[in-house]
Design a protein around this motif. Sequence first.
Motif, PDB file in Angstrom:
ATOM      1  N   THR A  65       0.830  -1.211   0.000  1.00 54.25           N
ATOM      2  CA  THR A  65       0.000   0.000   0.000  1.00 54.25           C
ATOM      3  C   THR A  65       0.858   1.253   0.000  1.00 54.25           C
ATOM      4  O   THR A  65       0.612   2.203  -0.772  1.00 54.25           O
ATOM      5  CB  THR A  65      -0.926  -0.005   1.221  1.00 54.25           C
ATOM      6  N   THR A  66       1.881   1.278   0.847  1.00 57.60           N
ATOM      7  CA  THR A  66       2.756   2.455   0.929  1.00 57.60           C
ATOM      8  C   THR A  66       3.504   2.688  -0.380  1.00 57.60           C
ATOM      9  O   THR A  66       3.575   3.818  -0.893  1.00 57.60           O
ATOM     10  CB  THR A  66       3.753   2.280   2.076  1.00 57.60           C
ATOM     11  N   THR A  67       4.059   1.631  -0.936  1.00 63.09           N
ATOM     12  CA  THR A  67       4.816   1.761  -2.188  1.00 63.09           C
ATOM     13  C   THR A  67       3.902   2.175  -3.340  1.00 63.09           C
ATOM     14  O   THR A  67       4.281   2.980  -4.198  1.00 63.09           O
ATOM     15  CB  THR A  67       5.520   0.439  -2.515  1.00 63.09           C
ATOM     16  N   LEU A  68       2.688   1.625  -3.351  1.00 66.67           N
ATOM     17  CA  LEU A  68       1.738   1.956  -4.406  1.00 66.67           C
ATOM     18  C   LEU A  68       1.373   3.434  -4.369  1.00 66.67           C
ATOM     19  O   LEU A  68       1.286   4.090  -5.416  1.00 66.67           O
ATOM     20  CB  LEU A  68       0.487   1.094  -4.256  1.00 66.67           C
ATOM     21  N   ARG A  69       1.184   3.973  -3.198  1.00 65.75           N
ATOM     22  CA  ARG A  69       0.867   5.397  -3.092  1.00 65.75           C
ATOM     23  C   ARG A  69       2.035   6.264  -3.535  1.00 65.75           C
ATOM     24  O   ARG A  69       1.837   7.321  -4.147  1.00 65.75           O
ATOM     25  CB  ARG A  69       0.461   5.722  -1.655  1.00 65.75           C
ATOM     26  N   ASN A  70       3.241   5.837  -3.237  1.00 67.83           N
ATOM     27  CA  ASN A  70       4.404   6.607  -3.666  1.00 67.83           C
ATOM     28  C   ASN A  70       4.561   6.586  -5.187  1.00 67.83           C
ATOM     29  O   ASN A  70       4.889   7.601  -5.806  1.00 67.83           O
ATOM     30  CB  ASN A  70       5.674   6.067  -3.012  1.00 67.83           C
ATOM     31  N   VAL A  71       4.327   5.417  -5.793  1.00 68.52           N
ATOM     32  CA  VAL A  71       4.521   5.293  -7.240  1.00 68.52           C
ATOM     33  C   VAL A  71       3.412   6.007  -7.997  1.00 68.52           C
ATOM     34  O   VAL A  71       3.668   6.806  -8.912  1.00 68.52           O
ATOM     35  CB  VAL A  71       4.585   3.809  -7.640  1.00 68.52           C
ATOM     36  N   VAL A  72       2.160   5.740  -7.634  1.00 62.27           N
ATOM     37  CA  VAL A  72       1.030   6.331  -8.358  1.00 62.27           C
ATOM     38  C   VAL A  72       0.924   7.822  -8.065  1.00 62.27           C
ATOM     39  O   VAL A  72       0.427   8.593  -8.897  1.00 62.27           O
ATOM     40  CB  VAL A  72      -0.271   5.598  -7.990  1.00 62.27           C
ATOM     41  N   GLY A  73       1.405   8.272  -6.899  1.00 61.25           N
ATOM     42  CA  GLY A  73       1.344   9.693  -6.587  1.00 61.25           C
ATOM     43  C   GLY A  73       2.154  10.561  -7.523  1.00 61.25           C
ATOM     44  O   GLY A  73       1.897  11.768  -7.621  1.00 61.25           O
ATOM     45  N   GLY A  74       3.108   9.988  -8.225  1.00 57.68           N
ATOM     46  CA  GLY A  74       3.900  10.742  -9.192  1.00 57.68           C
ATOM     47  C   GLY A  74       3.379  10.652 -10.613  1.00 57.68           C
ATOM     48  O   GLY A  74       4.040  11.125 -11.542  1.00 57.68           O
ATOM     49  N   LEU A  75       2.202  10.044 -10.815  1.00 56.74           N
ATOM     50  CA  LEU A  75       1.616   9.894 -12.143  1.00 56.74           C
ATOM     51  C   LEU A  75       0.249  10.557 -12.170  1.00 56.74           C
ATOM     52  O   LEU A  75      -0.461  10.590 -11.157  1.00 56.74           O
ATOM     53  CB  LEU A  75       1.474   8.410 -12.508  1.00 56.74           C
ATOM     54  N   ASN A  76      -0.132  11.070 -13.339  1.00 62.71           N
ATOM     55  CA  ASN A  76      -1.497  11.562 -13.481  1.00 62.71           C
ATOM     56  C   ASN A  76      -2.422  10.395 -13.807  1.00 62.71           C
ATOM     57  O   ASN A  76      -1.982   9.246 -13.946  1.00 62.71           O
ATOM     58  CB  ASN A  76      -1.582  12.657 -14.557  1.00 62.71           C
ATOM     59  N   LEU A  77      -3.713  10.689 -13.924  1.00 65.25           N
ATOM     60  CA  LEU A  77      -4.689   9.614 -14.095  1.00 65.25           C
ATOM     61  C   LEU A  77      -4.455   8.839 -15.387  1.00 65.25           C
ATOM     62  O   LEU A  77      -4.480   7.601 -15.390  1.00 65.25           O
ATOM     63  CB  LEU A  77      -6.107  10.198 -14.078  1.00 65.25           C
ATOM     64  N   GLU A  78      -4.208   9.540 -16.470  1.00 65.47           N
ATOM     65  CA  GLU A  78      -4.012   8.855 -17.752  1.00 65.47           C
ATOM     66  C   GLU A  78      -2.771   7.973 -17.722  1.00 65.47           C
ATOM     67  O   GLU A  78      -2.788   6.840 -18.215  1.00 65.47           O
ATOM     68  CB  GLU A  78      -3.907   9.887 -18.869  1.00 65.47           C
ATOM     69  N   GLU A  79      -1.692   8.467 -17.120  1.00 64.31           N
ATOM     70  CA  GLU A  79      -0.475   7.661 -17.017  1.00 64.31           C
ATOM     71  C   GLU A  79      -0.692   6.454 -16.104  1.00 64.31           C
ATOM     72  O   GLU A  79      -0.174   5.361 -16.371  1.00 64.31           O
ATOM     73  CB  GLU A  79       0.659   8.523 -16.481  1.00 64.31           C
ATOM     74  N   ALA A  80      -1.462   6.652 -15.023  1.00 63.08           N
ATOM     75  CA  ALA A  80      -1.725   5.529 -14.121  1.00 63.08           C
ATOM     76  C   ALA A  80      -2.539   4.443 -14.808  1.00 63.08           C
ATOM     77  O   ALA A  80      -2.341   3.242 -14.555  1.00 63.08           O
ATOM     78  CB  ALA A  80      -2.456   6.025 -12.872  1.00 63.08           C
ATOM     79  N   LEU A  81      -3.449   4.835 -15.695  1.00 64.63           N
ATOM     80  CA  LEU A  81      -4.296   3.849 -16.374  1.00 64.63           C
ATOM     81  C   LEU A  81      -3.545   3.125 -17.494  1.00 64.63           C
ATOM     82  O   LEU A  81      -3.900   1.988 -17.832  1.00 64.63           O
ATOM     83  CB  LEU A  81      -5.531   4.544 -16.959  1.00 64.63           C
ATOM     84  N   THR A  82      -2.531   3.757 -18.057  1.00 58.74           N
ATOM     85  CA  THR A  82      -1.828   3.174 -19.197  1.00 58.74           C
ATOM     86  C   THR A  82      -0.429   2.670 -18.864  1.00 58.74           C
ATOM     87  O   THR A  82       0.274   2.200 -19.764  1.00 58.74           O
ATOM     88  CB  THR A  82      -1.719   4.211 -20.332  1.00 58.74           C
ATOM     89  N   SER A  83      -0.015   2.764 -17.599  1.00 58.92           N
ATOM     90  CA  SER A  83       1.356   2.373 -17.229  1.00 58.92           C
ATOM     91  C   SER A  83       1.347   1.268 -16.187  1.00 58.92           C
ATOM     92  O   SER A  83       2.103   1.305 -15.213  1.00 58.92           O
ATOM     93  CB  SER A  83       2.125   3.594 -16.712  1.00 58.92           C
ATOM     94  N   ARG A  84       0.503   0.286 -16.367  1.00 56.36           N
ATOM     95  CA  ARG A  84       0.415  -0.791 -15.378  1.00 56.36           C
ATOM     96  C   ARG A  84       1.703  -1.602 -15.301  1.00 56.36           C
ATOM     97  O   ARG A  84       2.132  -1.977 -14.205  1.00 56.36           O
ATOM     98  CB  ARG A  84      -0.767  -1.713 -15.710  1.00 56.36           C
ATOM     99  N   ASP A  85       2.288  -1.880 -16.427  1.00 63.03           N
ATOM    100  CA  ASP A  85       3.530  -2.658 -16.408  1.00 63.03           C
ATOM    101  C   ASP A  85       4.635  -1.911 -15.662  1.00 63.03           C
ATOM    102  O   ASP A  85       5.408  -2.518 -14.902  1.00 63.03           O
ATOM    103  CB  ASP A  85       3.978  -2.968 -17.841  1.00 63.03           C
ATOM    104  N   GLN A  86       4.722  -0.606 -15.887  1.00 64.62           N
ATOM    105  CA  GLN A  86       5.729   0.192 -15.193  1.00 64.62           C
ATOM    106  C   GLN A  86       5.480   0.190 -13.681  1.00 64.62           C
ATOM    107  O   GLN A  86       6.409   0.015 -12.877  1.00 64.62           O
ATOM    108  CB  GLN A  86       5.705   1.625 -15.721  1.00 64.62           C
ATOM    109  N   ILE A  87       4.219   0.357 -13.289  1.00 67.76           N
ATOM    110  CA  ILE A  87       3.881   0.357 -11.857  1.00 67.76           C
ATOM    111  C   ILE A  87       4.165  -1.013 -11.248  1.00 67.76           C
ATOM    112  O   ILE A  87       4.717  -1.116 -10.138  1.00 67.76           O
ATOM    113  CB  ILE A  87       2.410   0.757 -11.665  1.00 67.76           C
ATOM    114  N   ASN A  88       3.809  -2.082 -11.966  1.00 68.36           N
ATOM    115  CA  ASN A  88       4.067  -3.436 -11.461  1.00 68.36           C
ATOM    116  C   ASN A  88       5.564  -3.670 -11.248  1.00 68.36           C
ATOM    117  O   ASN A  88       5.977  -4.256 -10.239  1.00 68.36           O
ATOM    118  CB  ASN A  88       3.510  -4.470 -12.437  1.00 68.36           C
ATOM    119  N   GLY A  89       6.375  -3.216 -12.197  1.00 74.25           N
ATOM    120  CA  GLY A  89       7.812  -3.408 -12.065  1.00 74.25           C
ATOM    121  C   GLY A  89       8.402  -2.648 -10.875  1.00 74.25           C
ATOM    122  O   GLY A  89       9.238  -3.189 -10.129  1.00 74.25           O
ATOM    123  N   GLN A  90       7.949  -1.407 -10.689  1.00 74.21           N
ATOM    124  CA  GLN A  90       8.457  -0.631  -9.552  1.00 74.21           C
ATOM    125  C   GLN A  90       8.020  -1.250  -8.221  1.00 74.21           C
ATOM    126  O   GLN A  90       8.818  -1.325  -7.263  1.00 74.21           O
ATOM    127  CB  GLN A  90       7.973   0.813  -9.656  1.00 74.21           C
TER     128      GLN A  90
END
Length: 310
Positions: free
Chosen positions: A122-147
């Motif tokens: 939960t903590t890591t997810l908030r840190n990673v997604v907090g640096g992305l806008n909504l469109e990037e969060a919806l289209t960058s799942r692989d990047q978020i998963n890797g981080q």
Amino acid sequence: MNASAGTIGVTLVLIVLVIFVLVILVKSVRIIPQARAGVVERLGKYQRTLNPGLTILIPFVDRLLPLLDLREQVVSFPPQPVITEDNLVVSIDTVVYFQVTDPRAATYEIANYIQAVEQLTTTTLRNVVGGLNLEEALTSRDQINGQLRGVLDEATGRWGIRVGRVELKAIDPPLSIQDSMEKQMRAERDRRAAILTAEGTKQSQILTAEGQRQAAILAAEGDAKAAILRADGEAQAIHKVFDAIHKGNPTQKLLAYQYLQTLPKLADGSANKLWIIPSEVGEALKGIGNVLGTTTPDAPSDGPELGSRT
């Protein structure tokens, strides 16, 4: 009475001894299933890790802790609210695949490794997604998963846990944003449909114009060839008539008669209002008069005459 009481007492002692021996055997002999591991403590201190198979423990001295599952485990965490860079709250479901690689570390380095993995995710997810806008969060799942996987694997390594995969199961934006996105997608689909329709109409018109142009070219070529053939035919006909006339050696009288027969064709047609009589008509009439045996002294010999035909 004393003998029977003594016999009963001995029997009870034997029964107690048998039960005690059975308890000791039960506590001494343990079977560890496959893909499981057990941690043994001797007098409260870590003694060894048990592998699958049969093992013997010292009763009342060794204690076997609950077995650990060494297979890869899948844990789905409940949706977590996360704020994106453009200040939108999205709900994200995560699924973590992990495996216990060191039973001793998983037992003594962390109290509850599943809860620890959940909180760290939960903590890591908030840190990673907090640096992305909504469109990037919806289209960058692989990047978020890797981080997420990199951070979790590094943090859980000292706990004796290896994180294999981290997947975002769902990213749900607010309902108002979903409605706006749906309208935007619908407008985009309508725009693409209009573009495709216009492209189709354009191609159809281009093909139609090309077909008409080819048809006009072919028709013109056909008319040209037909005109050429007609001209060739008329030339051949004139040549044959000319040859026939010269071979027949016609007299002047016959030519004059044919000339007079041709004159009415000059005035043929409803559009002819005025026609001119050539000066050669007098000569032709003289020739006809000589043929018929009559003279035409008053016939004009030269000069054109004008007449009208209504």
